[in-house]
Write a protein that holds these residues in place. Structure first.
Motif, mmCIF file in Angstrom:
data_model
loop_
_atom_site.group_PDB
_atom_site.id
_atom_site.type_symbol
_atom_site.label_atom_id
_atom_site.label_comp_id
_atom_site.label_asym_id
_atom_site.label_seq_id
_atom_site.Cartn_x
_atom_site.Cartn_y
_atom_site.Cartn_z
ATOM 1 N N TYR B 182 64.266 -3.464 -83.366
ATOM 2 C CA TYR B 182 64.798 -2.097 -83.400
ATOM 3 C C TYR B 182 65.169 -1.724 -84.831
ATOM 4 C CZ TYR B 182 67.159 2.063 -81.670
ATOM 5 O OH TYR B 182 67.514 3.362 -81.420
ATOM 6 N N GLY B 183 65.793 -2.688 -85.529
ATOM 7 C CA GLY B 183 66.122 -2.459 -86.927
ATOM 8 C C GLY B 183 64.860 -2.199 -87.747
ATOM 9 N N LYS B 186 63.398 1.241 -86.967
ATOM 10 C CA LYS B 186 64.216 2.280 -87.619
ATOM 11 C C LYS B 186 63.856 2.367 -89.107
ATOM 12 C CE LYS B 186 67.206 4.044 -84.639
ATOM 13 N NZ LYS B 186 67.036 5.451 -84.316
ATOM 14 N N ALA B 187 63.788 1.187 -89.740
ATOM 15 C CA ALA B 187 63.478 1.143 -91.171
ATOM 16 C C ALA B 187 62.082 1.705 -91.432
ATOM 17 C CB ALA B 187 63.580 -0.291 -91.673
ATOM 18 N N VAL B 189 60.430 3.886 -89.635
ATOM 19 C CA VAL B 189 60.455 5.340 -89.474
ATOM 20 C C VAL B 189 61.043 5.959 -90.737
ATOM 21 C CG1 VAL B 189 61.496 7.231 -88.179
ATOM 22 C CG2 VAL B 189 60.561 5.260 -86.954
ATOM 23 N N HIS B 190 62.077 5.289 -91.288
ATOM 24 C CA HIS B 190 62.756 5.788 -92.469
ATOM 25 C C HIS B 190 61.802 5.867 -93.660
ATOM 26 C CE1 HIS B 190 66.442 6.840 -94.509
ATOM 27 N NE2 HIS B 190 66.083 6.036 -95.518
ATOM 28 N N GLU B 198 57.774 7.612 -79.866
ATOM 29 C CA GLU B 198 59.108 7.361 -79.337
ATOM 30 C C GLU B 198 59.249 5.865 -79.120
ATOM 31 O OE1 GLU B 198 58.922 9.447 -75.710
ATOM 32 O OE2 GLU B 198 59.003 11.418 -76.639
ATOM 33 N N HIS B 200 61.824 3.484 -78.280
ATOM 34 C CA HIS B 200 63.206 3.341 -77.846
ATOM 35 C C HIS B 200 63.684 1.911 -78.011
ATOM 36 C CE1 HIS B 200 62.748 7.255 -76.317
ATOM 37 N NE2 HIS B 200 61.882 6.900 -75.375
ATOM 38 N N PHE B 201 64.986 1.743 -77.847
ATOM 39 C CA PHE B 201 65.552 0.400 -77.869
ATOM 40 C C PHE B 201 65.022 -0.420 -76.686
ATOM 41 C CE2 PHE B 201 69.118 -2.616 -76.978
ATOM 42 C CZ PHE B 201 68.860 -3.430 -78.060
ATOM 43 N N CYS B 204 61.873 -2.032 -77.535
ATOM 44 C CA CYS B 204 62.083 -3.224 -78.360
ATOM 45 C C CYS B 204 62.525 -4.396 -77.497
ATOM 46 C CB CYS B 204 63.132 -2.945 -79.429
ATOM 47 S SG CYS B 204 62.574 -1.748 -80.630
ATOM 48 N N ASN B 264 67.843 6.819 -75.263
ATOM 49 C CA ASN B 264 68.370 5.960 -76.313
ATOM 50 C C ASN B 264 69.818 5.554 -76.078
ATOM 51 O OD1 ASN B 264 66.543 5.099 -78.280
ATOM 52 N ND2 ASN B 264 66.305 7.225 -78.977
#
Lengths: 646, 646
Positions: B182-183, B186-187, B189-190, B198, B200-201, B204, B264
């Motif tokens: 998940y981390g 997120k990274a 996507v960043h 999409e 989602h957690f 993951c 989420n």
């Protein structure tokens, strides 16, 4: 929208994981029931119902229940949709329905008059297998097992007769049934029972060829249990095995017989093309099957001599054996030949050569594996036959046609067995007695092959009528004749409780003093087979197995370098016994270790200290595992390898 | 028109009989190649490539060939057709094309973005199995075999630790992988690597649960071959077997976790429902699997005592065993539970109870049958994995995601093994040493289960990315870690060449004088298991098998009439040994006949003169057939029944 998608997706998963499970559960339940019933019957020595008959009975009851108890009409699946954009049926169809794409797989073409059958009970539809499952999954293990468990010694003693019954007999049977049915159909059209359908003579012949495949599994099981006279057993078993192959290829050849003009008129060119097809497909399948077996023999032979650790890996060996035999089937199918025929001859050749090269553990494993697969496949087919009477949706019952077919089948069997036996008895030293002929006549059961051939094509109405008729004839023969085997044996006063090996010796001893044995053997095998035996014993066996004389002594002088390369070191032990090729009929590898008595030469002592020398088996060939046998195997040569890293 | 019909019908038959054959031929060819290679490697003691690794390699090469050499675009199969009349996808679709009706079967729903994958190479499409084949056909024999061949004695000695690793460890692994991924997502996507999807957690976590199923088949095969320390073997084998079950149920629970509102946000109700689902499905599958095994045990028990001719029908017995075990799987599936878990516990229970009641011949047959099926299924899966890298059409390779997943998998394995081993060592008398922990960490290979779980759902783009990643992690771990097992064992100085039985005795003798053995056993089993053992030994074993004390002595006085009815007559022979329930860990039926030495009581002498008394086996449990063993079976009680009619 999202809701609908979810619903459909769940329905999809249910379809795969749960509905499929329910159908298989029904089959499992039927098979378990069959096994338990038969177990009970066997314990009470009740021989009127064989497991296949029981499986059929339970299938029938289950079919009745499914048909009349479960009612779940699936409305949508019966509707026909028009698609103007398509020209022909692609193998996969992607359809856009309310913005969702669904994938559909091509199944088959359906005649217009069968569309109605697709409306109604969804459960019935699901219980109907794809006919190709029979030919690709269920029949191959049955047929391979038949080939692999052939009692070769007795088989070759009676080879001439068996081939006559299988080839000539099946052709006679096919033509007789075809002619009688054609007469019947003509008469029925005349009295107004049959109308608009086109029932050609080729259709009648097609029916004749599929009804010519006999499957006396019930009778043979009882014969085996009671140790009925070996010659009778072998004649019947050999005939039924080979006749399946002949009937399958014959059916195929007739179905592709397509005269240019009038389908009722005789077209010599098309006829000869069909005969050519028959011979080509048969020979091709034979060659394909045997060559895979020879490859297996070579691989296992190579591993036995070149590598020493072979007997440590029975799973690999069994796996290789299984895969190569299956490959024979698939290759034949892929090449447009008949896989079933290929797998039959593959089985015979595997038993003749490869079996010798396997480690004792693998010999047992392969035998037991195919025995188990045969048992399951056979019972699934008979269960399914029972089910099909009620679940198949396009039955056409025509009592007159069924009656005609029954008459035709018996007349055809009689005109196969009695005239051919008469002819064969002219040439045979040891005649086929009258009671054997009656028993063979009586054992003309129809079974799995006839059913599988009939269900393969049920598109047109004549074919559907044939299918229904074939199914009912299978029921009738399996239950009535299968159940009547034991009384019939008593009535015909046929010997039971015969030890096959003692029998052979006794027969030989009866005829002559012990050293005349050779002549008897000689006289009974035709010259063609003696040539083949000589060739097999001198060249093929030494090349492919560890038995027989070394190639260096049988090949001409100038071949020596090659011969030395190809001969197994263990073969030299045989050198002394070289030359007595007349004994080879007794010198059969499946039985050669069976109590070697004085007048049968002790074969193939393996000097490498490998399996042959230490292994001693008396697994009864063709044993369906239903007789207890003593099992004694010892690998003294191979100890588990330990501490190899330390 | 007639011509076209003919053409289509021939095409149809070709489609069934020939195309299917070609695909199967490819698989057969790959498997044969694998077997031959592995045979060669085994003979040269080359341990860097296990058969599964080899199968994968050959699959990969074949995939490469199919992808880039065969080019046969099937234009029509990629087109999407509009059908306005349909509301949802029916299970069968009848389509009228130019006056011919074709039947199409529903296969699945396809996302719009995957439609392109269906255009192009028809061969690639045909080489792609239906994912349900893995769960319904290939996995069950593998999992059943794992349960059936569990070395129970050592397994139960380490049960506490195994359960901790399997349940707690898998949960930890799932959560750790989920969090790390998940981390990472997120990274990504960043920094703009992942965009509109999409992720989602729960996705993951789904990935975490499927990647938590370890499959150290390569490592275990080498352990077995080298006879590595039995405790390490058992810990690893037990963990991997149970952890498959946990991972499968976990994946299922997560996939049906559906929070009401924001996907989420954490939804406590949905979370607890998922936990409830997990427990319910696990317990239900466990109960389903064991109860079928108990039924089998009861049937085979009944037949042994009530009927005497049982050992004459090993095929029926083996058939019943096979069918009932399969029924456990199907019933669980039909009831909406997890068939794989049911079949695992069915296997364990069959080995614990039913195995005792089988005739010696059937014991061997069932073991060899499942061993063979396991061998084939395993190699087919690994072959397919190799193929899938090139033939699967919707791969999404994302190097960053793959790298993240690799890191996550190792961190998760470490946070499973080291902390749990530390905790377990607090309670264990016999500690798990550091080098064992390192070896367990190293043996966290991913294999068949992870692959099957990943391929089950490849509809959405996140799922496709997960599938690709899972596939590559399987390749990496099987080749690198599988190949590195032997050097790793040497490097970590782990004992090899250990005889499992000697080992147990030595360990016991080490700790105490011979009569303190009881205490050791006592101390190592937790109280819960001791209660279970007592119950099992006193009530279940006598009820379901012929071992243990008679029920008349273990049940209270007032139960005597019932107890007498249920007790096998042979059990009374055990009466003298009643009470020494501390020995039961040694008194394990799979090993009980293994060289009964002084301090292990000789168990269950069967007074009925049936199998136990005469049969003597030392088949190595869990033996993959790759070690030569001595096989000696004799039915002296059952002679083939002859002359019964005469």
């Amino acid at each position: 929208m999202e809701k609908l998608k979810k619903y459909v997706s769940v329905k999809d998963e249910d379809h795969f994981y749960h509905q499929g499970a329910v159908e298989l559960l029904i089959f499992n339940f039927l098979l378990i029931l069959t096994i338990l019933t038969i177990w009970l019957f066997k314990n009470h020595r009740f021989r009127f119902l064989h497991e296949t008959g029981g499986a059929m009975l339970y299938g029938l009851l289950m079919g009745l229940i499914i048909r009349y108890v479960t009612k779940s009409p699936d409305v949508e699946s019966g509707t026909v949709y028009e698609c103007e954009k398509l020209k022909s049926g692609p193998s996969t169809l992607l359809i856009n329905i309310t913005n969702q794409v669904y994938e559909y797989q091509y199944k088959r073409e359906i005649s217009h008059h069968n569309v109605n059958g697709h409306q109604g009970n969804a459960m019935l539809q699901k219980m109907t297998f794809d006919p190709s499952i029979f030919f690709n999954i269920l029949l191959p293990p049955i047929i391979f097992h038949a080939g692999y468990s052939l009692k070769k010694r007795h088989f070759f003693r009676n080879l001439g007769s068996i081939l006559t019954y299988a080839f000539l007999g099946t052709a006679i049977s096919c033509i007789v049934i075809g002619l009688i049915m054609y007469g019947f159909v003509k008469a029925m059209v005349h009295i107004g029972q049959l109308k608009q359908w086109e029932f050609h003579f080729t259709d009648c012949l097609f029916f004749g060829s599929l009804m010519s495949a006999t499957d006396p599994v019930t009778v043979l099981a009882i014969f085996h249990e009671l140790n009925v006279d070996t010659d009778l057993y072998t004649l019947l078993f050999g005939e039924s095995v080979l006749n399946d192959a002949v009937a399958i290829v014959l059916t195929h050849s007739i179905s592709i017989y397509s005269p240019k003009e009038n389908p009722n008129a005789f077209d010599a060119a098309a006829f000869f093309q069909s005969v050519g097809n028959f011979l080509g497909i048969f020979a091709g399948s034979f060659a394909m099957g045997s060559s895979y077996a020879v490859i297996t023999a070579l691989i296992s032979f190579m591993h036995l001599t070149k590598f020493t650790k072979l007997c440590e890996f029975p799973v690999l060996e069994t796996g290789l054996f299984f895969l190569l035999s299956w490959t024979a089937f698939l290759s034949a199918e892929a090449a447009g030949l008949t896989g079933i025929v290929a797998v039959l001859f593959c089985g015979v050749t595997q038993a003749h050569y490869t079996y010798n090269n396997l480690s004792p553990d693998s010999r047992m494993r392969t035998k037991q594996l195919f025995e188990f697969m045969n048992f399951l496949a056979e019972n699934v087919i008979f269960c399914y036959m029972g089910l099909a009477l009620f679940t198949f949706q396009n039955h056409i019952f025509n009592p007159l046609f069924i009656f005609g077919a029954l008459v035709a089948v018996f007349v055809a069997r009689a005109s196969n067995i009695y005239p051919l036996s008469f002819l064969l008895n002219l040439g045979r030293k040891q005649k086929i007695p009258r009671n054997f002929q009656h028993m063979m006549m009586f054992s003309g059961l129809r079974g799995a092959i006839a059913f599988a051939l009939a269900i393969r094509d049920t598109d047109s109405q004549p074919k559907q009528m044939m299918f229904t008729t074939a199914l009912l004839i299978v029921f009738f023969t399996v239950w009535v004749f299968g159940g009547g085997t034991t009384p019939m044996l008593t009535w015909l006063q046929i010997r039971v409780g015969v030890d096959p090996d003692e029998d052979l010796k006794a027969k030989a001893a009866n005829k002559s003093a012990s050293n005349l044995d050779k002549n008897t053997t000689k006289a009974e095998s035709a010259w063609l087979f003696r040539i083949w035996y000589g060739f097999d014993h001198k060249y093929l066996k030494p090349l492919l197995t560890h038995t027989g004389p070394p190639l260096t002594s049988t090949l001409p002088e100038w071949c020596n370098p090659v011969a030395r390369l190809l001969t197994s070191p263990s073969a030299y032990g045989d050198q002394l016994k070289d030359g007595d090729t007349d004994y080879i009929i007794n010198n059969d590898e499946l039985t050669e270790n069976y109590e070697p008595s004085a007048h049968i030469p002790v074969p193939a002592q393996d000097n490498t200290g490998s399996i042959q020398a230490t292994g001693r088996e008396d697994i009864q060939e063709g044993d369906l595992g239903l007789g207890g046998y003593k099992l004694q195997l010892q690998h003294t040569a191979c100890q588990p390898q330990k501490n190899s890293l330390a």
